[in-house]
Write a protein that holds these residues in place. Structure first.
Motif, mmCIF file in Angstrom:
data_model
loop_
_atom_site.group_PDB
_atom_site.id
_atom_site.type_symbol
_atom_site.label_atom_id
_atom_site.label_comp_id
_atom_site.label_asym_id
_atom_site.label_seq_id
_atom_site.Cartn_x
_atom_site.Cartn_y
_atom_site.Cartn_z
ATOM 1 N N UNK A 63 0.726 -1.282 0.087
ATOM 2 C CA UNK A 63 0.197 -0.130 0.025
ATOM 3 C C UNK A 63 0.767 1.132 0.088
ATOM 4 N N UNK A 64 1.372 1.781 -1.067
ATOM 5 C CA UNK A 64 2.278 2.853 -1.303
ATOM 6 C C UNK A 64 1.204 4.093 -1.363
ATOM 7 N N UNK A 65 1.666 5.184 -0.985
ATOM 8 C CA UNK A 65 0.910 6.577 -1.012
ATOM 9 C C UNK A 65 1.874 7.436 -1.280
ATOM 10 N N UNK A 66 1.545 8.245 -2.205
ATOM 11 C CA UNK A 66 2.422 9.580 -2.769
ATOM 12 C C UNK A 66 1.505 10.714 -2.784
ATOM 13 N N UNK A 67 1.987 11.621 -2.170
ATOM 14 C CA UNK A 67 1.235 13.166 -2.022
ATOM 15 C C UNK A 67 2.130 14.416 -2.305
ATOM 16 N N UNK A 68 1.828 15.189 -3.376
ATOM 17 C CA UNK A 68 2.641 16.286 -3.503
ATOM 18 C C UNK A 68 1.817 17.614 -3.288
#
Length: 818
Positions: A435-440
């Motif tokens: 479960x990877x999460x990326x937020x910019x």
């Protein structure tokens, strides 16, 4: 409704009026002169005393000076206003002048002679220990001085918040203020990076050694983001503004059922042109959480049909590295540019063992499902901030911030579920999740402040933010000894983009005994979500656009030198966390799931309060708040499974009374007492039925500070939260008691601290949840009874220098990251 491009053009057009066409009338600078002497018959001049003035309306530092060899000082370029003056030098008691009025047209002001009283050695040590009260009530906020409490040593931020007036933390780490959730958490006026479970991880691994203060702002003004219906908690980390090279190092060790260590290093160098700083924290926390869940399944008439009993225990080890570096460059006396970079790495492997027992209506065991889970989560945050501050003159100030933030987390899960009936294994499965999460986050904000001749202060500003998130949940499932195959039923990939554009205008003025403030903030919100399809599910998308106005009013009246009253009103918003809008299932365990809700609407709150204060020692605040579209966690049942989500329940109303009292029992004993009494009512609709709950709740706390002398200090503190009801949840009362002692050594440059927290092991949470035809009860406990020992050593010069109040442009976006 205007499109995004049209709105941005309009935004900058209004901003042009605010910033480029400022008013031409402004306040005249004043010079404040004075002389500092010793009290007594000799009355000799005191050189090297630090003199500063802060605005009474918001405690912002305005000017500083140092007395010369004749004891004289000058504060040059002071705009009209109402100020508080402080004079301090080592070896003497501090001096404070609470009422200093600088009128328009008064270009020079000569103060009466200031006399400082010398300390004896013992009194000097007492003054160092008790220089700040644990709790300070200011005009627009409550301040908790973290270092003033010995029992805060070894604590994390969540544990400190639990002891703070009006603040409560539930079993999942959710923070509420005066009985309301939806608190905006900031760090140094900057983003807290996370919300939900990840914010809990961040704050639970942030040590007291990093902190200087907690600011609790129940009714923020228009300058702040409108997010957070309950208000704002600003976590202020330690800063060193002394000239030259200086710093501190802290080493700490704690022992509960498991050991932990928290360590910190702070370095700072400042001269006339630059100020550079580096803060680094390293910590390891070993611990456990035990959760025992019981569910009773029943028919509509209340007859029991089955029972479920699931005790579980999770052990974990969290390793944290946190680094912050930056530099301010003083281009001129009026212009400063700054750069700051932050980085955080947190790794937490954990092991979870739970056995689900299914029983028939008579309590006879039917079957058992054993679950063993191994997870490893890794959190990486990085942020860059560029900031500018320019003072056109003493009456006009412009500040600007540009921010980029990157949040990246991974979470690897491995579950095995083994089913047994009559002592024989009937099934076995394994689930593997990634479960990877990326937020910019990209953000720009600018603020302009101007004070006019009539002492009217105007603040205006704009903010533009853009958020992009990518949540991926990939699951594989294996039955028995078969190979792993994709489980598209619980796999998911969710993309989300959001843009918020804001403008605000705020006016404040002090007229004799009156303090008046009124502001208005406009926010335009646009977002879209896209859930990508897979072989078993099609794509889904949703979009939303809305505009809102958020007024804010504050009126204060100073009855005399000791008594004052105030009234405030503000409208706030709470937007759903980004992942909460994801319309898909998150696997918690075989019989528990979380699901998002793309139809979730923001909730709005109107806050009213009336306060009375006496001599800065006693404060009483009566408040009323009404929240529409109130959203909360909602449980539903499906066969033997429990599924929870967030939903708009309806309306929340709260009526509260907050009391804070500081008492001095001689020069060696200070008591801080606080109490919050609250009536809370929720009315709405959930799971196909009307909902109405109400409850009276209370929270009381006390802190006893003892200045023993010869560098010794001690503390005894505690708090208690009464029973609480919120929607489907009912929580029983719980509390905590702490004790600690400290000793100054090595000419007050070193401090030893020893404490014991939760000495009666009373931080155990009991609760019940009622939903559909299920009655659930739970008991949660953790490794909260801990003994901590720490040592702090401070080195370098201690000459005060003015510090910049650096903000950041991403306050509300990152609190919604979960």
């Amino acid at each position: 409704m205007m499109n995004g491009n049209a709105f941005v053009k309009t935004l900058f057009s209004i901003a042009f009026i605010f910033f480029v066409v400022p008013c031409t009338t402004y306040a005249q600078d004043a010079v404040i002169r004075g002389v500092i002497r010793e009290a007594g018959n000799q009355a000799g001049p005191i050189a090297g005393a630090s003199v500063s003035i802060t605005r009474k309306i918001d405690s912002v530092l305005v000017k500083t000076a140092v007395s010369d060899k004749e004891g004289k000082f000058e504060l040059i370029g002071v705009p009209p206003g109402n100020y508080r003056l402080t004079a301090y030098v080592i070896g003497f008691n501090p001096y404070t002048l609470n009422a200093l009025l600088v009128s328009a047209g008064n270009s020079a002001l000569q103060l009466e002679e200031i006399r400082l009283v010398a300390n004896t050695k013992d009194l000097k040590e007492i003054a160092v220990i008790g220089q700040k009260a644990f709790i300070e009530q200011q005009t627009d906020k409550l301040v908790v001085n973290v270092d003033a409490s010995v029992t805060n040593v070894g604590s994390n931020v969540l544990e400190i918040l639990q002891k703070s007036p009006g603040v409560a933390v539930d079993k999942d780490g959710n923070i509420s203020l005066r009985g309301k959730q939806g608190v905006t958490v900031m760090i140094d006026g900057k983003p807290s990076y996370l919300s939900g479970a990840d914010l809990t991880k961040l704050l639970s691994n942030m040590n007291a050694s990093q902190l200087s203060q907690l600011e609790i702002i129940a009714n923020p003004g228009a300058r702040f983001d409108a997010a957070g219906n309950a208000g704002i908690i600003n976590i202020k980390t330690k800063k060193n503004t002394a000239a030259g090279f200086n710093g501190s190092v802290t080493l700490g060790y704690g022992q509960g059922s498991y050991w932990r260590t928290d360590n910190a290093l702070s370095l700072n160098y400042r001269n006339r042109k630059i100020n550079t700083f580096l803060n680094y924290n390293y910590g390891i926390r070993n611990g456990f959480t035990e959760l025992n869940i019981k569910r009773r399944f029943f028919e509509s008439e209340g007859k029991t049909t089955g029972l479920y009993d699931q005790p579980s225990r999770m052990t974990f080890r969290s390793t944290l590295h946190n680094l912050k570096v930056g530099m301010d460059y003083f281009v001129s006396a009026r212009t400063t540019i700054g750069f700051a970079a932050t980085g955080r790495i947190q790794v937490m492997p954990s092991d979870n063992a739970s056995d689900a027992h299914f029983l028939d209506r008579k309590g006879v065991l039917d079957s058992i499902v054993q679950t063993r889970a191994n997870t490893k989560s890794e959190l990486k945050n990085a942020g860059v901030n560029l900031n500018l501050s320019h003072q056109f003159d003493s009456a006009k100030i412009l500040t600007a911030d540009i921010d980029y933030l990157r949040y990246h987390s991974t979470n690897h899960q491995f579950f095995t579920n083994s089913s047994f009936a009559a002592g024989t294994q009937t099934a076995k499965e394994a689930v593997q999740g990634d479960l990877p999460v990326k937020i910019d986050v990209y953000s720009l904000k600018a603020d302009y402040t101007q004070t006019f001749r009539n002492l009217l202060k105007m603040e205006s500003g704009l903010k533009i933010s853009q958020v992009k998130t990518n949540n991926l949940a990939g699951y594989l499932r294996r039955m028995a000894d078969d190979p792993f195959l994709p489980d598209y039923g619980i796999s998911n990939n969710f993309l989300y983009e959001e843009n918020i554009n804001a403008l605000y205008l705020n006016f404040a003025r002090e007229v004799k005994q009156w303090t008046l403030q009124a502001g208005l903030r406009f926010e335009n919100t646009n977002y879209k979500g896209h859930q990508l399809g897979n072989p078993e599910r099609t794509d889904t998308t949703f979009t939303r656009h809305y505009n809102n106005l958020f007024p804010n009013v504050f009126v204060g009246y100073k009855i005399d030198s000791l008594n004052e009253i105030s009234f405030s009103y503000g409208r706030r918003i709470d937007r759903p966390a980004y992942r909460t809008l994801n319309p898909f299932l998150y696997y918690v365990n075989k019989y528990t799931y979380e699901v998002g809700n793309p139809l979730l609407l923001p909730q709005y709150t109107n806050n009213f309060s009336v306060s009375y204060g006496h001599n800065g020692k006693f404060t009483a605040t009566a408040s009323y708040a009404a929240t529409s579209n109130y959203f909360a966690v909602v449980f539903r049942s499906r066969n033997k499974e429990s599924i929870y989500t967030q939903d708009n329940l309806g309306k929340l109303q709260t009526i509260g009374l907050s009391l804070n009292q500081a008492l001095s029992v001689g020069k060696w004993w200070t008591i801080n007492l606080n109490a919050d009494l609250l009536y809370k009512k929720v009315t709405g609709f959930v799971n196909g039925a009307d909902l109405e709950t109400s409850a009276y709740t209370a929270r009381i706390g006390a802190s006893n500070q003892f200045a023993i002398g010869k560098g010794w200090a001690a503390e005894l503190s505690g708090y208690y939260n009464s029973k609480d009801v919120d929607g489907q949840y009912t929580t029983k009362g719980f509390g905590q008691a702490d004790i600690g002692i400290s000793k100054l050594v090595w000419n007050n440059k070193g401090t030893f601290r020893l404490n014991a927290r939760d000495i009666f092991y009373s931080q155990i949470i009991y609760g019940t949840i009622l939903y559909n035809n299920v009655e659930e009860s739970y008991v949660q406990s953790a490794d909260t009874r801990v003994v901590n020992l720490s040592f702090t050593y401070r080195f370098g010069k201690k000459l005060n220098a003015p510090a910049r109040n650096k903000g950041n442009s991403t306050e509300q976006e990152q609190r919604r990251i979960n």
